[in-house]
Design a protein around this motif. Structure first.
Motif, short mmCIF file in Angstrom:
data_model
loop_
_atom_site.label_atom_id
_atom_site.label_comp_id
_atom_site.label_asym_id
_atom_site.label_seq_id
_atom_site.Cartn_x
_atom_site.Cartn_y
_atom_site.Cartn_z
N UNK A 127 0.96 -1.31 -0.06
CA UNK A 127 -0.02 0.10 0.20
C UNK A 127 1.02 1.22 0.10
N UNK A 128 0.85 2.27 -1.02
CA UNK A 128 1.43 3.44 -1.15
C UNK A 128 0.86 4.64 -0.17
N UNK A 129 -0.41 4.46 0.04
CA UNK A 129 -1.16 5.57 0.70
C UNK A 129 -0.75 5.63 2.20
N UNK A 130 -0.10 6.60 2.84
CA UNK A 130 0.53 6.76 4.09
C UNK A 130 -0.58 6.43 5.21
N UNK A 131 -1.56 7.06 4.72
CA UNK A 131 -2.74 6.93 5.91
C UNK A 131 -3.22 5.62 5.99
N UNK A 132 -3.52 4.97 4.85
CA UNK A 132 -3.86 3.65 4.59
C UNK A 132 -2.90 2.65 5.36
#
Length: 120
Positions: A46-51
């Protein structure tokens, strides 16, 4: 979450959960190990920091290992006390799921019968 097109009755969902539940202990152990080891692999992808942070917070192995950390606690995605709670919630969910499956598969005696199946 899966989205099904069209109206779906709740009986279908119950049957789907019952069919997906393992009856073999080796399968159940495989599912538990997959839950433990799939979360760290998925979080790397996963590249999205929040996810990414959220997946690390709900992962049972990451949260359990956060309990052992004593230095640099602020760098962790979850604190030590929350790390105690996440595996506990996973255990409660597993126990509730097992209890519901036990009840749904008609292994648990009904109210009209005694403990060993004899009428009251």
């Amino acid at each position: 979450m899966f989205a099904l097109a069209g109206p779906v009755d709740s009986g279908f969902r119950v049957r789907a959960v019952l069919l997906a539940s393992p009856r073999n202990s080796a399968t159940a152990i495989g599912i538990v190990l997959a839950l433990l080891f799939i979360f760290p692999i998925v979080t790397r992808v996963v590249s999205d920091p929040d996810r990414h942070r959220h997946l690390e917070q709900i992962a049972p192995m990451t949260a359990g290992l956060a309990v052992q950390r004593t230095i640099g606690v602020s760098e962790l995605p979850i604190g030590p006390w929350q790390g105690v709670g996440v595996p506990a919630l996973w255990a409660v969910a597993a126990l509730l799921g097992g209890g519901l499956l036990l009840r749904a598969r008609d292994v648990w005696p009904r109210a009209s019968t005694g403990l060993f199946g004899s009428p009251r």
